[in-house]
Enzyme design. Sequence first.
Site, mmCIF file in Angstrom:
data_model
loop_
_atom_site.group_PDB
_atom_site.id
_atom_site.type_symbol
_atom_site.label_atom_id
_atom_site.label_comp_id
_atom_site.label_asym_id
_atom_site.label_seq_id
_atom_site.Cartn_x
_atom_site.Cartn_y
_atom_site.Cartn_z
ATOM 1 C CG ASP A 194 -5.960 -1.771 8.430
ATOM 2 O OD1 ASP A 194 -5.327 -1.314 9.399
ATOM 3 O OD2 ASP A 194 -7.267 -1.205 8.466
ATOM 4 C CB CYS A 200 -2.366 0.955 3.746
ATOM 5 S SG CYS A 200 -2.079 1.753 5.839
ATOM 6 C CG ASP A 201 -7.193 1.131 6.368
ATOM 7 O OD1 ASP A 201 -6.010 0.967 6.540
ATOM 8 O OD2 ASP A 201 -8.626 0.186 6.278
ATOM 9 C CE LYS A 202 -7.794 1.998 10.314
ATOM 10 N NZ LYS A 202 -8.102 0.624 9.893
ATOM 11 C CB SER A 250 -14.674 -4.485 7.147
ATOM 12 O OG SER A 250 -13.893 -3.816 5.891
ATOM 13 C CB CYS A 277 -6.804 -2.941 -0.170
ATOM 14 S SG CYS A 277 -6.195 -3.947 0.791
ATOM 15 C CB CYS A 331 -1.153 -0.157 1.560
ATOM 16 S SG CYS A 331 -1.787 -1.409 1.575
#
Length: 553
Positions: free
Chosen positions: A82, A123-125, A469, A195, A50
């Site tokens: 994650d 990545c998401d965070k 999720s 992702c 990511c």
Amino acid sequence: MTLPRRSQTITAGPDRAAARAMLRAAGMGDADFDKPLVAIANTWTEIGPCNMHLRQQAEWLKESLRAAGAVPLEFNTIVVSDGISMGTEGMRHSLVSREAICDSIELVVNGHQFDAVIAISGCDKTVAGTIQALARLDLPSVMIYGGSIHPGRLGERALTIQDVFEAVGTYNSGKMDAEQLRAIECAACPGAGACGGQFTANTMSTIGALLGISPMSNSLPATAAERREAMHEVGPMLMRMIESGRTARQIITRQSLENAVRAVMLTGGSTNAVLHVMAIAAEANIEFSIDDIDRLSREVPVLADLKPTGRFTAVDMDAAGGMRLIAKRLRALDRLHDCPTVSGLSMFEEAERCRETPGQAVIRSPEQAFSPQGHLAILRGSLAPEGCVLKLPKQPIKHFRGPAQVFDGEEACFAAVKAGLIRAGSVVVIRYEGPAGGPGMREMLGVTAAIIGAGLGDQVVLVTDGRFSGATHGMMIGHVSPEAARGGPIGLIQDGDLIEIDVDQRQLNVLTDVSPRAAAWQPPAPKYRSGVLAKYAALVSSASLGAITTPRG
């Protein structure tokens, strides 16, 4: 510069000779002390795809900034993947990392009195944490998203990491052999990028673009050749913000938050958007509630055919028209505020620049909507007095009633799935996974994927005070507040208690009288008594407020 620069408190005057001496050692010279100092807050890491390509994007940004007349100085912050930590104790650290990312950017930028910030995320965070930091700092700012991974290929099948998690569930149920599982594992992630479905990272990228704090080039794939040109546009963009005095909170407003939430609904984005939008609003000092999110969800149809519930990936969305296509659709629905953006264009102007690919099927027209309303809803009731987040499948179940199967923790539920103990028609309750009780509010993609792989995805409802999720069938209810560890009613549920979900009435209730059990309930002993997780558990707010660790205002 027409405006005073705060970096002059570090670099100007005889008293600052020592600071200049150290900056000279870092490569600066006399001319540089008269230029704006721009922090590049990178989230590069070698741990996972990511963010592993972000060093190169930072170099392109630095080229652009130097050409525009600024001095870029790069530093790095942390990342917790994650996808790698999912289903382990390591996942407890993921949401916590969002706060650490935000805090560390604040510390470096304020500690060195930078004039402006560019944050690079993957990545998401890291996407959420960087936007939070920009909102907190309120300087001229841009958030750059590093882009999505291309889909993996196995024959004619396009794969994302979701397919691997679901394959694990299929393998554990005896419906797939080890060779098939390995083939999916080896093909799913072909290179750099976050992702590929409309999971949290791409959902947060969409939020960044529709907030206006990111350029519309966010949708470019991670390895697209056009990324270098897109990064070279950022230097002049940021310099215009510095010269005009435009800061992050002039872009992140209540109206731009509404644009962002509507974009989440239109694209079928992750439930984690609720947590992160609430946290961004808090950092920007904007009054915003989960009930606002429910109201906005009712206003916007689901138009995107994106994974995990649809057919296409983020790479396909970019080819269809990208972020501007989302803005175009919202404007056509009269659900787009004309807010400023970091590009200097207004949101309406960005929508007008959309080049929609003829015949694309990724983002439908309003007449072909999958659902007339958004896929996320906020429920309240006796099981969630402070609220919770419901994710509906494309064929929503309006009403469900069933007996509870209760598990204290993700591992217990995962073991039950593997053992074939989950019963069709039940409400699967996983508790003590909230922000404080987890601690860290693990995202239980492994559990949801295992249930889907076992063929139960549309036969049970999942309820947790943590996070779910990725499910493509059935209903998932997460972020139940107050959480079990802080005395929430979910901590009193027992196997067989009858739970009812009414989507139209936005209700989540336990029909069994659990109040006599309250007197005997005792809070569990803390899982961690020292270190970052203990500190987080002591400080973190309710999920309904965004699971933040800083006071509002």
